[in-house]
Write a protein that holds these residues in place. Structure first.
Motif, PDB file in Angstrom:
ATOM      1  N   SER A 172     109.551  -2.556 -24.645  1.00 41.52           N
ATOM      2  CA  SER A 172     109.789  -3.039 -25.771  1.00 41.52           C
ATOM      3  C   SER A 172     108.810  -4.596 -25.508  1.00 41.52           C
ATOM      4  CB  SER A 172     111.044  -3.504 -26.118  1.00 41.52           C
ATOM      5  OG  SER A 172     111.619  -4.294 -25.024  1.00 41.52           O
ATOM      6  N   TYR A 173     108.369  -4.844 -26.573  1.00 42.46           N
ATOM      7  CA  TYR A 173     107.556  -6.141 -26.208  1.00 42.46           C
ATOM      8  C   TYR A 173     107.397  -6.774 -27.737  1.00 42.46           C
ATOM      9  CZ  TYR A 173     103.355  -3.334 -27.763  1.00 42.46           C
ATOM     10  OH  TYR A 173     102.488  -2.548 -28.689  1.00 42.46           O
ATOM     11  N   VAL A 174     106.932  -7.982 -27.750  1.00 39.20           N
ATOM     12  CA  VAL A 174     106.442  -8.690 -28.915  1.00 39.20           C
ATOM     13  C   VAL A 174     105.293  -9.308 -28.791  1.00 39.20           C
ATOM     14  CG1 VAL A 174     109.019  -9.263 -29.431  1.00 39.20           C
ATOM     15  CG2 VAL A 174     107.685 -10.759 -28.022  1.00 39.20           C
ATOM     16  N   LYS A 175     104.543  -9.358 -29.727  1.00 36.04           N
ATOM     17  CA  LYS A 175     103.037 -10.154 -29.506  1.00 36.04           C
ATOM     18  C   LYS A 175     103.051 -11.086 -30.651  1.00 36.04           C
ATOM     19  CE  LYS A 175     100.658  -6.490 -32.217  1.00 36.04           C
ATOM     20  NZ  LYS A 175      99.486  -5.495 -32.315  1.00 36.04           N
ATOM     21  N   ALA A 176     101.944 -12.038 -30.644  1.00 33.61           N
ATOM     22  CA  ALA A 176     101.822 -12.898 -31.489  1.00 33.61           C
ATOM     23  C   ALA A 176     100.942 -12.514 -32.698  1.00 33.61           C
ATOM     24  CB  ALA A 176     100.895 -14.204 -30.779  1.00 33.61           C
ATOM     25  N   PRO A 177     101.526 -12.818 -33.863  1.00 39.11           N
ATOM     26  CA  PRO A 177     100.643 -12.564 -35.065  1.00 39.11           C
ATOM     27  C   PRO A 177      99.196 -12.955 -35.014  1.00 39.11           C
ATOM     28  CG  PRO A 177     102.848 -13.644 -35.613  1.00 39.11           C
ATOM     29  CD  PRO A 177     102.643 -13.873 -34.340  1.00 39.11           C
ATOM     30  N   ALA A 178      98.245 -11.853 -35.018  1.00 36.85           N
ATOM     31  CA  ALA A 178      96.917 -12.010 -34.746  1.00 36.85           C
ATOM     32  C   ALA A 178      96.351 -13.181 -35.563  1.00 36.85           C
ATOM     33  CB  ALA A 178      96.260 -10.799 -35.213  1.00 36.85           C
ATOM     34  N   TYR A 182      99.575 -14.075 -25.180  1.00 34.27           N
ATOM     35  CA  TYR A 182      99.576 -13.240 -26.480  1.00 34.27           C
ATOM     36  C   TYR A 182     100.719 -12.299 -26.917  1.00 34.27           C
ATOM     37  CZ  TYR A 182      97.386  -9.860 -29.669  1.00 34.27           C
ATOM     38  OH  TYR A 182      97.001  -9.053 -30.953  1.00 34.27           O
ATOM     39  N   ALA A 183     101.080 -11.656 -25.761  1.00 39.01           N
ATOM     40  CA  ALA A 183     102.364 -10.696 -25.675  1.00 39.01           C
ATOM     41  C   ALA A 183     103.328 -10.929 -24.514  1.00 39.01           C
ATOM     42  CB  ALA A 183     101.952  -9.227 -25.879  1.00 39.01           C
ATOM     43  N   SER A 184     104.525 -10.524 -24.511  1.00 35.90           N
ATOM     44  CA  SER A 184     105.618 -10.377 -23.571  1.00 35.90           C
ATOM     45  C   SER A 184     106.423  -9.233 -23.819  1.00 35.90           C
ATOM     46  CB  SER A 184     106.221 -11.656 -23.202  1.00 35.90           C
ATOM     47  OG  SER A 184     106.850 -11.987 -24.285  1.00 35.90           O
ATOM     48  N   GLY A 185     106.951  -8.478 -22.759  1.00 36.99           N
ATOM     49  CA  GLY A 185     107.808  -7.585 -22.832  1.00 36.99           C
ATOM     50  C   GLY A 185     108.469  -6.979 -21.664  1.00 36.99           C
ATOM     51  N   LYS A 186     109.143  -5.899 -21.655  1.00 39.51           N
ATOM     52  CA  LYS A 186     109.985  -5.599 -20.457  1.00 39.51           C
ATOM     53  C   LYS A 186     110.079  -3.980 -20.566  1.00 39.51           C
ATOM     54  CE  LYS A 186     113.399  -6.795 -17.156  1.00 39.51           C
ATOM     55  NZ  LYS A 186     114.151  -7.841 -16.717  1.00 39.51           N
ATOM     56  N   VAL A 187     110.076  -3.361 -19.207  1.00 38.07           N
ATOM     57  CA  VAL A 187     110.580  -1.934 -19.224  1.00 38.07           C
ATOM     58  C   VAL A 187     112.032  -2.057 -19.045  1.00 38.07           C
ATOM     59  CG1 VAL A 187     110.127   0.213 -18.024  1.00 38.07           C
ATOM     60  CG2 VAL A 187     108.002  -1.243 -18.368  1.00 38.07           C
ATOM     61  N   ASN A 188     112.656  -1.174 -19.688  1.00 37.02           N
ATOM     62  CA  ASN A 188     114.228  -1.431 -19.669  1.00 37.02           C
ATOM     63  C   ASN A 188     114.666  -0.240 -18.678  1.00 37.02           C
ATOM     64  OD1 ASN A 188     114.633  -3.560 -21.478  1.00 37.02           O
ATOM     65  ND2 ASN A 188     113.803  -2.017 -22.940  1.00 37.02           N
ATOM     66  N   PHE A 189     115.083  -0.606 -17.419  1.00 37.80           N
ATOM     67  CA  PHE A 189     115.347   0.302 -16.514  1.00 37.80           C
ATOM     68  C   PHE A 189     117.002   0.557 -16.593  1.00 37.80           C
ATOM     69  CE2 PHE A 189     112.103  -2.067 -13.680  1.00 37.80           C
ATOM     70  CZ  PHE A 189     111.209  -1.165 -14.247  1.00 37.80           C
TER      71      PHE A 189
END
Length: 741
Positions: free
Chosen positions: A533-539, A562-569
């Protein structure tokens, strides 16, 4: 896929390398007679040490005096000696004396190991030493005696020895044949390279073809009757592409001529055997040498097994004390940030960080996400040539106008138009073609059962890489698994094979959004579910930022994120960094593979788990440092995307730890492969047992050599080799009745 093979370990003679020394001769005009001279003898039986350790009747008959002839020294020199002269500036005299001492030491070890294995076999079989000695001494040839001690002609040890020997011969002939075929070909010859994963085409140490069936399915291919390709067993799968009986015979003849030029094969005495390679005396001796190596290695293994019990007894008390000793040492060594940061860069599965200095609170992040140490992968999507010129102009203007806001705004507009593509063209068109077309009937032999179709986000994406490692890596298989590399990410683009053997490649273009989509989709594929899951800045708002400073007039690097997220283990244990069955390892393997596919920052491809990132200031560009530390604060599996002066950085966190003790070992996991505890034990065994066995071998040699009755040298017989330095034209052997190399 182009066929290629892995060269087997070189023997102590010039078997493998002789093909490269055409015309080289270190012999006199009376060649074969001179080469047969005995220049040293070894016999440990008359020493006091022998009498003390081997008392049973029959031990004196179990070994014979070892005669080291000049041929052995010359062939050893051809294989190894030139390295000392060319790389270490050794003289010929120093080199030949060193090599002869090595041959003497080895002969001592072979004799002692032979006797030691007789003792061991008697104890293991529960019979008397005399009965083993009687059976051993009844064998007619030296090779037959060695085969008996190794478990018999059909034992795995003996078949492995034969495989190593046969593959060395095939490799030597291959080198000649490959050169001949390439000279005759007009096809494409690539030169491009790109870093490849660890363990590529590396065989398992105990592998030989036919092991599962209990037989050796491998033989030598010379092109002559009795040694045809169809009779070579599994070697036919490794044969040079384009081989024929004619090309193989030519390559084999070159190989034999090179051996004869160094008087390692006697043309006159063995004229009727030249096409029957295994009947040549030289080859018989080489096989015996291979068995001798197995004898020494097996004795070492037996000795190390006894020593290993000392490491693991008493509830692993020795390991625990060793761990505490190392931990306390690191607490002393890593008191300064610089000392610890240097150690961070050396992390591996044989170099551990047990302690890190306490960072205290960090002003970068609030709450529990205080400054952490960590490791990150970096997928760099770079500016193209035209954009690089534009960026240089912006930099010049920034330096002149001192206008940071304008610089970052304009740089973002350039970043918006960065497009990347799959960078693995060299794995098609380079010096080696590692590609293969995935087929429905190729069974993938990784952790997931099923057909080897690979990651199929596009029905036209059918090409994968490293077939050897990916389809033959199960237990008992030929090749090791690639380290931290899943292997199912197919080439992202159009592929067409050309008539000349090259490939036409058209990569699919990805902007940063496309890269994020590909990144998350492949990790989800490997983990088998929606885990990213990740979120990014609106272009529109991101590329519209015009003010990049905070209230203190400092650059606000959050605005360059610009974006950040994570792999959910599902389950996570930080100590299981290299445990291949864990989700964090599988995700790391997927991201590492994407690095190989896309990043133009190739230096990260050779790092164990990526770049080390200190909790303190780093030497990285500030945008990267900020984004990496933010990702590290979120823990393993986190990722961020930031802008930078090199392009877009997609940063993935492989491992993190706080200040203080890095690991809290659970020694009950010492047998869990890939866990910290298991890696720590294996490293201890490798280091401590290697030190112990090395010391033991040194003691054996020292004990016997200090008694001069155990060996003799006849220097006059090899004096001409020691005098090579004295020739006025540097290595001209004419004065010694020889020829110039």
């Amino acid at each position: 896929m182009k066929k290629k093979r892995l060269a087997a370990a070189a023997l102590t003679s010039c078997l493998v390398l002789s093909a490269t020394f055409t015309g080289c001769s270190l012999v006199s005009t009376n060649g074969n007679k001179d080469m047969e001279q005995i220049i040293a003898t070894v016999d440990i039986r008359d020493s006091e040490t022998f009498a003390t350790e081997f008392k049973a009747a029959g031990y004196k008959d179990a070994i014979a005096e070892s005669n080291i002839n000049k041929r052995s020294l010359v062939s050893y020199f051809i294989n190894t000696g030139y390295t000392y002269i060319n790389n270490y500036n050794y003289t010929y005299e120093k080199t030949f004396n060193l090599l002869l001492d090595n041959l003497i030491d080895n002969a001592v070890l072979v004799q002692y190991s032979t006797l030691g294995l007789i003792k061991y076999k008697a104890a293991a079989d529960g019979v008397s030493e005399e009965s083993i000695l009687s059976e051993y001494n009844s064998k007619e040839s030296k090779s037959a005696k060695y085969e008996y001690l190794l478990g018999g002609e059909n034992s795995e040890e003996v078949m492995l020895a034969k495989y190593n020997f046969y593959s060395s011969v095939n490799s030597a002939i291959d080198s000649n044949e490959r050169t001949d075929i390439e000279e005759d070909e007009d096809g494409y010859k690539g030169t491009d390279t790109r870093t490849t994963p660890t363990n590529l085409n590396t065989e398992q140490e105990d592998y030989f073809p036919g092991r599962e069936e209990g037989k050796l399915d491998y033989a030598i291919y010379t092109g002559y009757e009795g040694y045809l390709l169809g009779q070579s067993g599994a070697y036919k799968d490794d044969a040079i592409e384009g081989t024929t009986s004619a090309t193989r015979i030519k390559a084999y003849n070159t190989f034999i001529n090179n051996l004869m030029s160094n008087n390692l094969v006697d043309r006159k005495k063995e004229a009727d055997k030249l096409t029957d390679v295994l009947k040549l005396e030289y080859m018989k001796n080489e096989y015996a040498s291979q068995l001798e190596s197995r004898i020494v290695n097996k004795y070492n293994d037996v000795y190390e097994e006894m020593m290993e019990k000392e490491l693991t007894k008493d509830n692993y008390s020795y390991i625990k004390s060793f761990y505490e000793e190392l931990l306390n040492g690191q607490k002393d060594d890593y008191k300064t940030a610089s000392a610890f940061e240097s150690a961070m860069g050396n992390l591996s599965d044989t170099s551990f960080l047990l302690y890190s200095p306490d960072t205290g609170d960090s002003d970068l992040f609030d709450g529990e996400n205080h400054g952490k140490f960590g490791y990150v992968y970096n997928i760099l999507l770079p500016f193209n040539a035209k954009q690089t010129v534009e960026l240089a102009e912006l930099t010049s203007k920034r330096n002149e106008d001192k206008d940071d806001n304008s610089y970052y705004y304009e740089r973002n507009r350039i970043l918006q138009n960065i497009y990347t593509e799959d960078q693995r063209q060299a794995w098609f068109n380079g010096s080696e073609n590692y590609s293969f077309k995935a087929e429905d009937d190729k069974v993938y032999s990784g952790d997931t059962a099923g057909y080897f179709k690979g990651y199929d986000n596009d029905s036209n994406r059918q090409y994968l890489f490293f077939e050897n490692n990916l389809t033959n890596n199960k237990e008992g298989g030929r090749y090791k698994k690639l380290k931290a590399y899943d292997g199912r990410y197919s080439y992202n683009g159009y592929v067409a094979e050309n008539e000349n053997g090259s490939y036409t490649l058209v990569g699919n273009k990805l902007n940063i959004d496309g890269m994020l989509n590909e990144f998350s989709a492949y990790i989800n594929y490997v983990l088998g579910g929606e885990r990213v899951s990740y979120v990014k800045a609106p272009a529109q708002s991101y590329y519209g930022i015009t003010e990049f400073k905070d209230a203190d007039d400092e650059i606000d690097y959050e605005k360059l994120m610009y974006a950040s997220g994570k792999v959910n283990f599902g389950n996570f244990n930080a100590d299981d960094l290299m445990n291949a069955v864990t989700e964090q390892y599988k995700a790391m393997s997927a991201v590492n593979e994407l690095q190989f596919a896309y990043t133009t920052d190739t230096s990260v491809l050779s790092q164990y788990v990526g770049y080390s990132v200190s909790a303190y200031d780093t030497s990285y560009i500030k945008e990267f440092e900020y984004a990496a530390k933010k990702a590290i604060s979120m823990g393993e599996g986190a990722f961020t995307v930031c802008a930078g002066d090199y392009g877009w950085h997609l940063i993935y966190v492989t491992y993190t730890f706080d200040g203080g003790d890095v690991y809290s070992p659970d020694w009950t996991k010492v047998d869990v492969k890939g866990s910290f505890e298991n890696l720590f034990l294996e490293n201890m065994k490798g280091k401590d047992l290697k030190d112990v066995s090395t010391t033991h071998r040194s003691r054996i040699v020292s004990d016997f050599k200090k008694e001069n009755v155990s060996y003799k040298k006849y220097q006059k017989r090899y004096q001409n080799l020691l005098d090579l330095d004295k020739n006025s034209d540097n290595n001209d052997l004419e004065n010694n009745g020889g020829s110039k190399t």
